[in-house]
Design a protein around this motif. Sequence first.
Motif, PDB file in Angstrom:
ATOM      1  N   SER A   1     -38.497 -28.619  -7.673  1.00  0.00           N
ATOM      2  CA  SER A   1     -37.436 -27.708  -8.114  1.00  0.00           C
ATOM      3  C   SER A   1     -36.472 -28.408  -9.066  1.00  0.00           C
ATOM      4  N   ASP A   2     -36.237 -29.720  -8.863  1.00  0.00           N
ATOM      5  CA  ASP A   2     -35.399 -30.478  -9.795  1.00  0.00           C
ATOM      6  C   ASP A   2     -36.048 -30.529 -11.170  1.00  0.00           C
ATOM      7  N   GLN A   3     -37.341 -30.743 -11.193  1.00  0.00           N
ATOM      8  CA  GLN A   3     -38.059 -30.789 -12.460  1.00  0.00           C
ATOM      9  C   GLN A   3     -38.066 -29.415 -13.125  1.00  0.00           C
ATOM     10  N   ASP A   4     -38.259 -28.367 -12.335  1.00  0.00           N
ATOM     11  CA  ASP A   4     -38.232 -27.015 -12.895  1.00  0.00           C
ATOM     12  C   ASP A   4     -36.867 -26.692 -13.487  1.00  0.00           C
ATOM     13  N   GLU A   5     -35.805 -27.092 -12.801  1.00  0.00           N
ATOM     14  CA  GLU A   5     -34.451 -26.856 -13.302  1.00  0.00           C
ATOM     15  C   GLU A   5     -34.235 -27.602 -14.612  1.00  0.00           C
ATOM     16  N   ARG A   6     -34.719 -28.818 -14.713  1.00  0.00           N
ATOM     17  CA  ARG A   6     -34.571 -29.588 -15.947  1.00  0.00           C
ATOM     18  C   ARG A   6     -35.339 -28.925 -17.084  1.00  0.00           C
ATOM     19  N   ILE A   7     -36.542 -28.441 -16.803  1.00  0.00           N
ATOM     20  CA  ILE A   7     -37.330 -27.755 -17.831  1.00  0.00           C
ATOM     21  C   ILE A   7     -36.606 -26.499 -18.308  1.00  0.00           C
ATOM     22  N   ARG A   8     -36.037 -25.707 -17.377  1.00  0.00           N
ATOM     23  CA  ARG A   8     -35.292 -24.495 -17.753  1.00  0.00           C
ATOM     24  C   ARG A   8     -34.089 -24.846 -18.628  1.00  0.00           C
ATOM     25  N   ARG A   9     -33.393 -25.928 -18.261  1.00  0.00           N
ATOM     26  CA  ARG A   9     -32.226 -26.341 -19.030  1.00  0.00           C
ATOM     27  C   ARG A   9     -32.627 -26.775 -20.448  1.00  0.00           C
ATOM     28  N   LEU A  10     -33.718 -27.513 -20.582  1.00  0.00           N
ATOM     29  CA  LEU A  10     -34.187 -27.924 -21.910  1.00  0.00           C
ATOM     30  C   LEU A  10     -34.631 -26.732 -22.745  1.00  0.00           C
ATOM     31  N   GLU A  11     -35.303 -25.755 -22.118  1.00  0.00           N
ATOM     32  CA  GLU A  11     -35.712 -24.551 -22.850  1.00  0.00           C
ATOM     33  C   GLU A  11     -34.501 -23.766 -23.328  1.00  0.00           C
TER      34      GLU A  11
ATOM     35  N   PRO B   1     -44.795 -44.745  -2.203  1.00  0.00           N
ATOM     36  CA  PRO B   1     -44.070 -43.603  -1.646  1.00  0.00           C
ATOM     37  C   PRO B   1     -42.560 -43.687  -1.861  1.00  0.00           C
ATOM     38  N   ASP B   2     -42.007 -44.905  -1.934  1.00  0.00           N
ATOM     39  CA  ASP B   2     -40.571 -45.029  -2.182  1.00  0.00           C
ATOM     40  C   ASP B   2     -40.215 -44.508  -3.570  1.00  0.00           C
ATOM     41  N   PHE B   3     -41.026 -44.866  -4.560  1.00  0.00           N
ATOM     42  CA  PHE B   3     -40.773 -44.397  -5.918  1.00  0.00           C
ATOM     43  C   PHE B   3     -40.959 -42.886  -6.016  1.00  0.00           C
ATOM     44  N   LEU B   4     -42.016 -42.387  -5.409  1.00  0.00           N
ATOM     45  CA  LEU B   4     -42.285 -40.947  -5.480  1.00  0.00           C
ATOM     46  C   LEU B   4     -41.169 -40.140  -4.823  1.00  0.00           C
ATOM     47  N   GLY B   5     -40.583 -40.686  -3.756  1.00  0.00           N
ATOM     48  CA  GLY B   5     -39.476 -39.990  -3.107  1.00  0.00           C
ATOM     49  C   GLY B   5     -38.198 -40.022  -3.917  1.00  0.00           C
ATOM     50  N   SER B   6     -38.088 -41.011  -4.816  1.00  0.00           N
ATOM     51  CA  SER B   6     -36.841 -41.144  -5.571  1.00  0.00           C
ATOM     52  C   SER B   6     -36.822 -40.312  -6.845  1.00  0.00           C
ATOM     53  N   ILE B   7     -37.929 -39.766  -7.284  1.00  0.00           N
ATOM     54  CA  ILE B   7     -37.930 -39.064  -8.565  1.00  0.00           C
ATOM     55  C   ILE B   7     -37.527 -37.600  -8.436  1.00  0.00           C
TER      56      ILE B   7
END
Length: 127
Positions: free
Chosen positions: A85-95, A75-81
């Motif tokens: 919405s952060d992942q969606d923002e990164r995907i939008r930026r890469l696109e 759970p510590d690792f999962l909370g740190s990634i």
Amino acid sequence: MVRVLLPLALLLIAFWVYSIVDCALQPPTRHRGVSKPVWLLIVVLIPVLGGILWFVVGRGRPRQQPQFRAPDDNPDFLGSIGSISDQDERIRRLEAELAALDAEDPSPDGPRDEDSRGDAGLRGSDG
């Protein structure tokens, strides 16, 4: 009276022998207070009281070894990634970056690769 004292004496002797064996077989890291030889002397020289002291004071609990967890179970690792919405923002930026790279391409059918000439580039002087 002998009926009561004899089983009690056997029980105390059994407890004393058990505490000696337990103290002798424990690894030195599990002894609290004083060292292992001193605990053995205490248990041997003070039969019942030494055994009681050994189990109450001297015998340490085993230390919990850190348990390895896979990253997807930790759970510590999962909370740190980050969140979805952060992942969606990164995907939008890469696109957006890919779209900008496609817009910079001067030719209509994309860049030509050296290997896209077909078999003519491979034949060379052989054929």
